[in-house]
Scaffold this active site. Structure first.
Site, mmCIF file in Angstrom:
data_model
loop_
_atom_site.group_PDB
_atom_site.id
_atom_site.type_symbol
_atom_site.label_atom_id
_atom_site.label_comp_id
_atom_site.label_asym_id
_atom_site.label_seq_id
_atom_site.Cartn_x
_atom_site.Cartn_y
_atom_site.Cartn_z
ATOM 1 N N GLU A 177 -11.237 5.925 27.498
ATOM 2 C CA GLU A 177 -10.613 5.286 28.776
ATOM 3 C C GLU A 177 -10.017 3.832 27.842
ATOM 4 O O GLU A 177 -10.830 2.971 28.378
ATOM 5 C CB GLU A 177 -11.131 5.316 29.839
ATOM 6 C CG GLU A 177 -9.608 5.020 30.783
ATOM 7 C CD GLU A 177 -10.475 4.784 32.275
ATOM 8 O OE1 GLU A 177 -9.807 4.724 33.120
ATOM 9 O OE2 GLU A 177 -11.911 5.288 32.808
ATOM 10 N N LYS A 219 -8.410 9.413 28.151
ATOM 11 C CA LYS A 219 -8.070 9.442 29.209
ATOM 12 C C LYS A 219 -6.948 8.016 29.286
ATOM 13 O O LYS A 219 -7.285 6.911 28.286
ATOM 14 C CB LYS A 219 -9.205 8.770 30.138
ATOM 15 C CG LYS A 219 -8.376 8.495 31.801
ATOM 16 C CD LYS A 219 -9.569 8.437 32.928
ATOM 17 C CE LYS A 219 -9.043 7.748 34.275
ATOM 18 N NZ LYS A 219 -10.165 8.290 34.963
#
Length: 336
Positions: A177, A219
């Site tokens: 992420e 992500k």
């Protein structure tokens, strides 16, 4: 776990019409959320709240897994069933946040780097035994005057790659992420440029560390103008910019991309995802891994009566999951 098993888990995480609920708030973040709605921040209240989310009836219709916090993966339902076991029995994949948060990047004012690599191998081994099958590590990229620097981007993507390699060694699917933060006065184009550079650096690092992309999930943050930019852009514009950026940086071998809501309103996060899927077909499934955008309404409702509003709050969670599940198929329709 073999690459086939990692790939299978990664594909299940982004199964059609399903996404991930992020309930991995740190103790400090949870305290802030609870304080905002007047709930006492005790371990039992945190456990009960996570139970509310995870035991929502029919949640697995639209939720493939959940990212848990260290405290949560060690907790159980009121009936004494460990949360990870409950999830597995109800068709959801347990995940775990493993980074240790952001710290100032020495020598680079206004920039941060995520820490937590020390001792990570042993922690991952324990989390696997506790039932986790994927993990998450968040890097934070701020946009401001003369930032982000190349040093900051490379330090963060290098850490993400090292984390990802350690996850796969332990049989966990790494969720990487690299969040480009919305706060600031930058415009859409600046966000696009920073996101593009960050993702290029990330995939170069993953390649250098022999991370198998087939067993990895991205992500991603969406390409949006800064919160104080004053720039007015529609859902389709954000969707088109985000898609273009991803298509120019993310290899098609990746099993899927899930988006963070990153401070967007509940409706905007859903509408943006829906618009992107309507612009498909895309090289990878595009789904969601929302935290606040999945929980805010339910938390507010539950805070008004912790006993009697439990089921009503769960219904709100289910509705948010359903809306985002439909958006992951490009089939969501805005309420009139």
């Amino acid at each position: 776990m073999s690459i086939e098993q990692l790939a299978e888990t990664a594909q299940a995480m982004v199964a059609p019409g399903k996404g991930i609920i992020a309930i991995d708030e740190s103790g400090a973040t949870c305290a802030k959320r609870f304080a905002g709605v007047g709930i006492e921040n005790t371990e039992e209240n945190r456990r009960r709240y996570r139970e509310l989310l995870l035991t929502t009836p029919k949640l697995s219709d639209y939720i493939s897994g959940a990212i848990l916090f260290d405290e949560t993966i060690r907790q159980s339902t009121s009936d004494g069933v460990p949360f990870a076991k409950y999830m597995s029995e109800h068709g959801m994949i347990p995940g775990i946040k493993v980074d240790k948060g952001t710290h100032n990047l020495a020598g680079f004012p206004g920039e941060v780097v995520t820490e937590g690599l020390d001792g990570l191998r042993a922690r991952l081994e324990e989390y696997y035994k506790l039932g986790a099958r994927f993990a998450k590590w968040r890097a934070v990229i701020n946009i401001g005057e003369d930032i982000p620097s190349g040093t900051c981007i490379d330090a963060n993507t290098h850490a993400l790659a090292r984390y990802a390699a350690l996850c796969q060694e332990q049989g966990l699917v790494p969720m990487v992420e690299p969040e480009v933060i919305m706060d600031g006065s930058h415009d859409l184009d600046t966000c696009y440029e920073v996101t593009e550079v960050t993702l290029r650096s990330l995939f170069a690092s993953l390649y250098e560390h022999s991370v198998m992309l087939e067993g990895t999930i991205l992500k991603a943050s969406m390409v949006v103008p800064g919160t104080t930019s004053g720039e007015d852009v529609g859902y389709d514009e954000v969707a088109a910019a985000t898609l273009q950026c991803l298509k120019s940086t993310v290899p098609a071998t990746l099993p899927g991309i899930v988006f963070l809501s990153g401070g967007q309103s509940d409706e905007a996060a859903t509408a943006h995802l829906n618009a992107m899927n309507q612009m498909g077909p895309n090289p990878w499934p595009l789904s969601f891994s929302y935290g606040r955008a999945m929980q805010a309404a339910a938390l507010k409702l539950w805070s008004q009566d912790l006993v009697n509003n439990f089921a009503r709050a769960q219904q709100t969670v289910y509705e948010r999951a359903r809306d985002n599940g439909l958006a992951a198929l490009g089939q969501w329709k805005q309420a009139a």
